[in-house]
Design a protein around this motif. Structure first.
Motif, PDB file in Angstrom:
ATOM      1  N   ASP A   1     152.725  24.949 -63.943  1.00 29.59           N
ATOM      2  CA  ASP A   1     152.978  25.071 -62.505  1.00 29.59           C
ATOM      3  C   ASP A   1     152.237  23.830 -61.715  1.00 29.59           C
ATOM      4  O   ASP A   1     151.684  24.070 -60.733  1.00 29.59           O
ATOM      5  CB  ASP A   1     152.557  26.295 -61.747  1.00 29.59           C
ATOM      6  CG  ASP A   1     153.240  26.651 -60.428  1.00 29.59           C
ATOM      7  OD1 ASP A   1     154.409  25.962 -60.266  1.00 29.59           O
ATOM      8  OD2 ASP A   1     152.904  27.228 -59.410  1.00 29.59           O
ATOM      9  N   ALA A   2     151.964  22.866 -62.331  1.00 24.42           N
ATOM     10  CA  ALA A   2     151.617  21.503 -61.736  1.00 24.42           C
ATOM     11  C   ALA A   2     152.410  21.158 -60.679  1.00 24.42           C
ATOM     12  O   ALA A   2     153.545  21.079 -60.731  1.00 24.42           O
ATOM     13  CB  ALA A   2     151.248  20.642 -62.862  1.00 24.42           C
ATOM     14  N   PRO A   3     151.917  20.306 -59.616  1.00 21.35           N
ATOM     15  CA  PRO A   3     152.540  19.864 -58.532  1.00 21.35           C
ATOM     16  C   PRO A   3     153.001  18.318 -59.031  1.00 21.35           C
ATOM     17  O   PRO A   3     152.474  17.374 -58.600  1.00 21.35           O
ATOM     18  CB  PRO A   3     151.720  19.856 -57.371  1.00 21.35           C
ATOM     19  CG  PRO A   3     150.321  19.652 -57.963  1.00 21.35           C
ATOM     20  CD  PRO A   3     150.282  20.433 -59.301  1.00 21.35           C
TER      21      PRO A   3
ATOM     22  N   ASP B   1     144.655  19.448 -51.313  1.00 22.11           N
ATOM     23  CA  ASP B   1     145.120  20.628 -52.175  1.00 22.11           C
ATOM     24  C   ASP B   1     146.056  20.365 -53.408  1.00 22.11           C
ATOM     25  O   ASP B   1     146.033  20.872 -54.041  1.00 22.11           O
ATOM     26  CB  ASP B   1     145.805  21.371 -50.872  1.00 22.11           C
ATOM     27  CG  ASP B   1     146.558  22.747 -51.863  1.00 22.11           C
ATOM     28  OD1 ASP B   1     145.645  23.632 -51.799  1.00 22.11           O
ATOM     29  OD2 ASP B   1     147.779  23.062 -51.809  1.00 22.11           O
ATOM     30  N   ALA B   2     146.767  19.388 -53.176  1.00 15.82           N
ATOM     31  CA  ALA B   2     147.683  19.096 -54.283  1.00 15.82           C
ATOM     32  C   ALA B   2     147.280  18.434 -55.430  1.00 15.82           C
ATOM     33  O   ALA B   2     147.206  18.708 -56.583  1.00 15.82           O
ATOM     34  CB  ALA B   2     148.919  17.994 -53.776  1.00 15.82           C
TER      35      ALA B   2
ATOM     36  N   ARG C   1     145.161  21.356 -57.100  1.00 18.65           N
ATOM     37  CA  ARG C   1     146.022  22.254 -57.884  1.00 18.65           C
ATOM     38  C   ARG C   1     146.321  21.406 -59.100  1.00 18.65           C
ATOM     39  O   ARG C   1     146.648  22.075 -60.047  1.00 18.65           O
ATOM     40  CB  ARG C   1     147.254  22.615 -57.025  1.00 18.65           C
ATOM     41  CG  ARG C   1     146.991  23.552 -56.075  1.00 18.65           C
ATOM     42  CD  ARG C   1     148.239  23.992 -55.264  1.00 18.65           C
ATOM     43  NE  ARG C   1     148.847  23.276 -54.519  1.00 18.65           N
ATOM     44  CZ  ARG C   1     150.029  22.764 -54.850  1.00 18.65           C
ATOM     45  NH1 ARG C   1     150.786  22.894 -55.866  1.00 18.65           N
ATOM     46  NH2 ARG C   1     150.416  21.869 -53.985  1.00 18.65           N
ATOM     47  N   HIS C   2     146.550  20.115 -59.018  1.00 18.97           N
ATOM     48  CA  HIS C   2     147.088  19.428 -60.255  1.00 18.97           C
ATOM     49  C   HIS C   2     145.757  19.146 -61.201  1.00 18.97           C
ATOM     50  O   HIS C   2     145.935  19.381 -62.421  1.00 18.97           O
ATOM     51  CB  HIS C   2     147.232  17.898 -59.655  1.00 18.97           C
ATOM     52  CG  HIS C   2     147.772  17.079 -60.778  1.00 18.97           C
ATOM     53  ND1 HIS C   2     148.468  17.341 -61.743  1.00 18.97           N
ATOM     54  CD2 HIS C   2     147.473  15.695 -60.975  1.00 18.97           C
ATOM     55  CE1 HIS C   2     148.879  16.332 -62.484  1.00 18.97           C
ATOM     56  NE2 HIS C   2     148.138  15.357 -62.199  1.00 18.97           N
TER      57      HIS C   2
ATOM     58  N   ALA D   1     143.440  21.545 -61.402  1.00 17.34           N
ATOM     59  CA  ALA D   1     143.387  22.830 -62.089  1.00 17.34           C
ATOM     60  C   ALA D   1     144.454  23.036 -63.204  1.00 17.34           C
ATOM     61  O   ALA D   1     144.312  23.557 -64.393  1.00 17.34           O
ATOM     62  CB  ALA D   1     143.505  24.065 -60.913  1.00 17.34           C
ATOM     63  N   ALA D   2     145.751  22.477 -62.955  1.00 18.60           N
ATOM     64  CA  ALA D   2     146.628  22.547 -63.910  1.00 18.60           C
ATOM     65  C   ALA D   2     146.339  21.654 -65.227  1.00 18.60           C
ATOM     66  O   ALA D   2     146.548  22.387 -66.448  1.00 18.60           O
ATOM     67  CB  ALA D   2     147.818  22.094 -63.747  1.00 18.60           C
TER      68      ALA D   2
ATOM     69  N   TYR E   1     138.104  17.785 -50.323  1.00 19.87           N
ATOM     70  CA  TYR E   1     138.159  18.369 -51.725  1.00 19.87           C
ATOM     71  C   TYR E   1     136.767  19.080 -51.795  1.00 19.87           C
ATOM     72  O   TYR E   1     135.633  18.394 -52.167  1.00 19.87           O
ATOM     73  CB  TYR E   1     138.489  17.315 -52.655  1.00 19.87           C
ATOM     74  CG  TYR E   1     138.820  17.460 -54.007  1.00 19.87           C
ATOM     75  CD1 TYR E   1     137.892  18.155 -54.950  1.00 19.87           C
ATOM     76  CD2 TYR E   1     139.955  17.526 -54.531  1.00 19.87           C
ATOM     77  CE1 TYR E   1     138.082  18.544 -56.164  1.00 19.87           C
ATOM     78  CE2 TYR E   1     140.276  17.535 -55.870  1.00 19.87           C
ATOM     79  CZ  TYR E   1     139.365  18.300 -56.593  1.00 19.87           C
ATOM     80  OH  TYR E   1     139.663  18.539 -58.071  1.00 19.87           O
TER      81      TYR E   1
END
Length: 280
Positions: free
Chosen positions: A72-74, A114-115, A118-119, A121-122, A226
């Motif tokens: 679920d990466a952006p 945020d993107a 999340r990236h 983290a993925a 960040y």
């Protein structure tokens, strides 16, 4: 690409998509440099077409995208109708991606951060053999130090870039404990604002390093949103990134549009970034 090569690239993308069963009635050139991005309609596919000398990079990008699709990466996705593969036709490497209609509004710094979080983290969830960012710096340094590859680079600027690339690369890479997989170049041109939210593209630059190396490609305001970022390290990485950017612009065969402007601007940005770090 030159007009004749571009025509061949368009034809290669068109035929490749048609052969996997996609309907193509027209092609729109979205981006043209050493590689091209083509929107194929009405199937709404983005074809990324590169000279076959970039086959390894294209295959690596597809591999990264395939891994990230499961976590679920952006990021922009490969077109599911074409499959996760690179096609070779007429000396071009072609990969087929989902086309995303851009949304007009600018991505706010908080949403950008945020993107990217999340990236990152993925990326921590996948296992991938990727180069360290210092490997990319070493390639840029070889270009700078080879007068045949960068014959028009003045001696004083050659020394500036050489010292910056070697010195900052060594300093930043001393502590690798916090290194992880990175996008590699998550600058605004590689972040699309779509109806699905911000999505990163151009995944072939994936490498290992500190998250600040990625943040240095984003607008300065993004780093402030960040959590846990080292802002001094971001500034040093920003100077290093501008030095790499400048190294590419002085290559003899660089094809970036308005290259002379960016040669001067790149060097100015290197000096400004070094001044902000107290290294001018």
């Amino acid at each position: 690409m030159e007009p004749s090569e571009l025509r061949r690239a368009v034809e290669a993308g068109w035929v490749t998509a048609s052969e996997v069963g996609l309907q193509v009635n027209d092609v729109v050139v979205i981006h043209n440099s050493d590689r091209v991005a083509l929107r194929l309609v009405p199937c709404d596919v983005l074809a990324r077409v590169a000279p076959s000398g970039h086959l390894a990079d294209s295959e690596f990008e597809v591999q990264v995208a395939h891994h990230l699709a499961d976590v679920d990466a952006p990021v922009a996705e490969l077109d599911p109708r074409a499959g996760p593969r690179v096609h070779v036709r007429d000396a071009f490497a072609i990969s087929l991606w989902t086309y995303y209609e851009p949304v007009g509004s600018e991505i706010a710094p908080a949403d950008y951060a945020d993107a990217l979080m999340r990236h990152h983290a993925a990326l921590r969830q996948i296992d991938l053999d990727a180069p360290h960012f210092t490997d990319r710096v070493a390639v840029a340094l070889r270009e700078v130090n080879n007068r045949e590859q960068s014959p028009e680079l003045p001696d004083s600027d050659r020394e500036l870039l050489s010292d910056t690339l070697s010195g900052l690369s060594a300093a930043i890479s001393i502590d690798k404990a916090g290194d992880q997989l990175l996008h590699g170049e998550p600058h605004p041109g590689n972040l699309l604002n779509t109806r699905k939210g911000p999505l990163f593209v151009d995944l072939a630059t994936c490498c290992r390093g500190p998250i600040e190396f990625d943040l240095a490609h984003a607008p300065e305001e993004v780093g402030r949103h960040y959590a846990g970022a080292d802002h001094d390290l971001i500034q040093r990485c920003r100077a290093l990134n501008w030095a790499m950017f400048s190294a590419w612009r002085w290559r003899r065969n660089d094809q970036m549009p308005d290259r002379n402007h960016w040669r001067a601007e790149g060097l100015n940005q290197v000096r400004a970034a070094l001044d902000r770090c107290g290294l001018g």
